[in-house]
Motif scaffolding. Structure first.
Motif, mmCIF file in Angstrom:
data_model
loop_
_atom_site.group_PDB
_atom_site.id
_atom_site.type_symbol
_atom_site.label_atom_id
_atom_site.label_comp_id
_atom_site.label_asym_id
_atom_site.label_seq_id
_atom_site.Cartn_x
_atom_site.Cartn_y
_atom_site.Cartn_z
ATOM 1 N N ARG A 99 -8.172 -1.319 4.234
ATOM 2 C CA ARG A 99 -8.703 -1.660 3.236
ATOM 3 C C ARG A 99 -7.721 -1.487 1.462
ATOM 4 N N GLU A 100 -8.034 -0.353 1.579
ATOM 5 C CA GLU A 100 -7.916 0.685 -0.138
ATOM 6 C C GLU A 100 -6.280 0.173 -0.883
ATOM 7 N N SER A 101 -5.349 0.355 0.752
ATOM 8 C CA SER A 101 -4.438 0.322 0.383
ATOM 9 C C SER A 101 -3.159 -0.689 1.107
ATOM 10 N N LYS A 102 -2.344 -0.220 0.705
ATOM 11 C CA LYS A 102 -1.101 -0.887 1.432
ATOM 12 C C LYS A 102 -1.533 -2.403 0.889
ATOM 13 N N HIS A 103 -0.929 -3.218 0.206
ATOM 14 C CA HIS A 103 -1.536 -4.446 -0.332
ATOM 15 C C HIS A 103 0.241 -4.492 -1.157
ATOM 16 N N TYR A 104 1.064 -4.575 -0.684
ATOM 17 C CA TYR A 104 2.737 -4.685 -1.691
ATOM 18 C C TYR A 104 2.785 -5.736 -1.741
ATOM 19 N N VAL A 105 3.833 -5.229 -3.443
ATOM 20 C CA VAL A 105 3.663 -6.449 -3.935
ATOM 21 C C VAL A 105 5.195 -6.314 -4.291
ATOM 22 N N ASN A 106 6.855 -7.576 -3.576
ATOM 23 C CA ASN A 106 7.777 -7.386 -3.847
ATOM 24 C C ASN A 106 8.154 -7.781 -5.025
ATOM 25 N N CYS A 107 8.967 -6.760 -6.352
ATOM 26 C CA CYS A 107 9.752 -7.600 -6.783
ATOM 27 C C CYS A 107 10.818 -6.914 -7.046
ATOM 28 N N PRO A 108 12.086 -7.942 -8.065
ATOM 29 C CA PRO A 108 13.389 -7.511 -7.932
ATOM 30 C C PRO A 108 13.191 -6.800 -9.375
ATOM 31 N N LEU A 109 13.998 -6.210 -9.541
ATOM 32 C CA LEU A 109 14.556 -5.284 -10.497
ATOM 33 C C LEU A 109 16.025 -5.455 -10.456
ATOM 34 N N VAL A 130 4.293 5.324 -8.092
ATOM 35 C CA VAL A 130 2.886 5.631 -8.922
ATOM 36 C C VAL A 130 3.391 5.384 -10.613
ATOM 37 N N ILE A 131 4.212 4.919 -10.918
ATOM 38 C CA ILE A 131 4.985 4.700 -12.275
ATOM 39 C C ILE A 131 4.564 3.260 -12.724
ATOM 40 N N MET A 132 5.501 2.699 -11.267
ATOM 41 C CA MET A 132 5.309 0.718 -11.179
ATOM 42 C C MET A 132 3.419 0.566 -11.011
ATOM 43 N N LYS A 133 2.790 1.518 -10.791
ATOM 44 C CA LYS A 133 1.010 0.944 -9.889
ATOM 45 C C LYS A 133 0.274 1.185 -11.564
ATOM 46 N N ALA A 134 1.031 2.800 -12.475
ATOM 47 C CA ALA A 134 0.627 2.947 -13.644
ATOM 48 C C ALA A 134 0.727 1.394 -14.746
#
Length: 145
Positions: A99-109, A130-134
């Protein structure tokens, strides 16, 4: 510092089990001869004797070793309940972790942003996620979310 050869006497051997009364009466000469043999031969005989099946020795002697049917049933029930509790706790822990992890967001860069992100991750020894989450957390805090 290795030895030239290894013998049976170089290894620790467990002491001999006491024999039942029937066998000790029928084989007194073999025990007296065993005391006269060198230690290497005695240890080899012990290894062979230990390999032989002994039906008389394997029978339970005391009530502590062979409890009553009621005690066995009670012990089996408590073990089954403990296993069930452990299984349920492990399942709940796995569900909480999922439940706490693995909620993915797909974003093109674009290429430049991706290379900058890779360079920052490599120089700081941090994963790109980690950088993207921060960065996402910082953006949401700055905008009041």
């Amino acid at each position: 510092m290795a030895k030239g050869h290894t013998t049976v006497s170089d290894f620790a051997v467990a002491p001999r089990r006491s024999r039942p009364v029937e066998q000790s009466v029928t084989q007194p000469t073999s025990e007296t001869n065993a005391a006269e043999l060198p230690t290497e031969l005695r240890n080899a005989d012990q290894a062979q004797d230990a390999a032989l099946p002994r039906a008389e020795v394997d029978k339970p002697v005391s009530r502590l070793i062979a409890p009553t049917e009621e005690a066995r049933r009670e012990r089996a029930t408590t073990r089954a309940l403990q296993r069930e509790d452990s299984r349920i706790r492990l399942r709940d822990l796995k569900r909480a972790r999922d439940r706490e992890s693995k909620h993915y967001v797909n974003c093109p860069l674009d290429y430049d942003t991706k290379t900058r992100l890779q360079k920052a991750a490599l120089e700081n020894d941090v994963k790109m996620t980690v950088i993207m989450k921060a960065a996402i957390d910082q953006f949401l805090k700055d905008n009041g979310y």
